[in-house]
Design an enzyme around this catalytic site. Structure first.
Site, PDB file in Angstrom:
ATOM      1  N   HIS A 296       4.930   6.290  -0.742  1.00 50.76           N
ATOM      2  CA  HIS A 296       4.398   5.433   0.319  1.00 50.76           C
ATOM      3  C   HIS A 296       4.398   3.970  -0.105  1.00 50.76           C
ATOM      4  O   HIS A 296       4.917   3.086   0.604  1.00 50.76           O
ATOM      5  CB  HIS A 296       2.974   5.895   0.648  1.00 50.76           C
ATOM      6  CG  HIS A 296       2.306   5.137   1.749  1.00 50.76           C
ATOM      7  ND1 HIS A 296       2.126   5.664   3.012  1.00 50.76           N
ATOM      8  CD2 HIS A 296       1.769   3.890   1.786  1.00 50.76           C
ATOM      9  CE1 HIS A 296       1.508   4.770   3.771  1.00 50.76           C
ATOM     10  NE2 HIS A 296       1.267   3.680   3.043  1.00 50.76           N
ATOM     11  N   GLU A 297       3.827   3.685  -1.269  1.00 47.12           N
ATOM     12  CA  GLU A 297       3.736   2.300  -1.728  1.00 47.12           C
ATOM     13  C   GLU A 297       5.097   1.756  -2.138  1.00 47.12           C
ATOM     14  O   GLU A 297       5.398   0.566  -1.925  1.00 47.12           O
ATOM     15  CB  GLU A 297       2.746   2.191  -2.889  1.00 47.12           C
ATOM     16  CG  GLU A 297       1.321   2.579  -2.531  1.00 47.12           C
ATOM     17  CD  GLU A 297       0.762   1.774  -1.365  1.00 47.12           C
ATOM     18  OE1 GLU A 297       1.151   0.610  -1.184  1.00 47.12           O
ATOM     19  OE2 GLU A 297      -0.076   2.327  -0.621  1.00 47.12           O
TER      20      GLU A 297
ATOM     21  N   HIS B 150       6.805   0.527   0.977  1.00 45.86           N
ATOM     22  CA  HIS B 150       6.338  -0.811   1.342  1.00 45.86           C
ATOM     23  C   HIS B 150       7.048  -1.867   0.495  1.00 45.86           C
ATOM     24  O   HIS B 150       7.558  -2.873   1.008  1.00 45.86           O
ATOM     25  CB  HIS B 150       4.828  -0.933   1.094  1.00 45.86           C
ATOM     26  CG  HIS B 150       3.967  -0.246   2.104  1.00 45.86           C
ATOM     27  ND1 HIS B 150       4.166  -0.347   3.463  1.00 45.86           N
ATOM     28  CD2 HIS B 150       2.872   0.546   1.939  1.00 45.86           C
ATOM     29  CE1 HIS B 150       3.232   0.347   4.092  1.00 45.86           C
ATOM     30  NE2 HIS B 150       2.442   0.905   3.190  1.00 45.86           N
TER      31      HIS B 150
END
Length: 214
Positions: free
Chosen positions: A22-23, A26
């Site tokens: 997820h990170e 980003h």
């Protein structure tokens, strides 16, 4: 507090993988859109130690919810600030969506091997992958909730920076408190303010049906 240690042992790898991907999503999206902040911070990596927030991770273990270390980016380095900020924000949840589907595809593929389809250990492995898929569908849906500071709020919050910064500040302040309150209520009572469970089960069942699990 009573812990289900077996469930924790089975689910934590999916949480760590999900938060890391997820990170990274980003960070990678920000990098591709022209901002080097995340790259310079060492966030373009699959090393979970670069993405896991200690306090947020402890809360995941003891309370069932928490957070990872937010990825920083500089909007001034983006060509189209509003559009690119939204893309950066949505990259995280949709990486969990793709990861969830990947886990289901691998689980479905294992059915073709007699060891996995015909033994207790093999079926347990398939069920574990399905659990990991459910967790990542959960991360996908949860992070799309349009309440600050979740990623879904950036669909409209990015415009408030210029039109009403005071409202933006208040929404972050009270939105975070409200979100924590909702999570605590749902974790400790039968009251379901946000229908996360039905949504997660629904999207999981759709893809299980598509992949024709027996």
């Amino acid at each position: 507090m009573n812990f289900d240690y077996f469930w924790l042992f089975r689910s934590l790898p999916a949480v760590i993988i999900g938060l890391t991907v997820h990170e990274l999503a980003h960070a990678y999206t920000a990098y591709k859109l022209g901002d080097m902040t995340a790259k310079n911070d060492g966030r373009l990596t699959l090393n979970p130690l670069k993405h896991i927030d200690p306090l947020g991770f402890i809360l995941i273990v003891i309370a069932g919810f928490g957070w990872a270390k937010p990825v920083s980016f500089n909007p001034d380095n983006l060509k189209n600030k509003h559009r690119d900020e939204i893309l950066i924000s949505l990259a995280g949840p949709f990486s969990n969506f793709l990861l969830a589907i990947l886990f289901l595809i691998v689980a479905r593929g294992l059915y073709f091997f007699p060891y996995f389809s015909g033994t207790e250990v093999g079926l347990a492995t398939i069920n574990l992958l399905i659990l990991w898929s459910v967790i990542n569908f959960g991360l996908f849906i949860f992070n799309l909730i349009p309440i600050p500071p979740l990623d879904g709020s950036h669909i409209y919050m990015t415009f408030l920076k210029e039109t009403n910064p005071k409202l933006l500040q208040n929404m972050y302040k009270y939105g975070t408190l409200g979100l924590l309150l909702i999570i605590l209520i749902q974790s400790n009572t039968k009251i379901e303010i946000l229908p996360l469970g039905p949504l997660i089960r629904g999207i999981t069942n759709v893809f299980i049906s598509i992949l024709q699990f027996k």
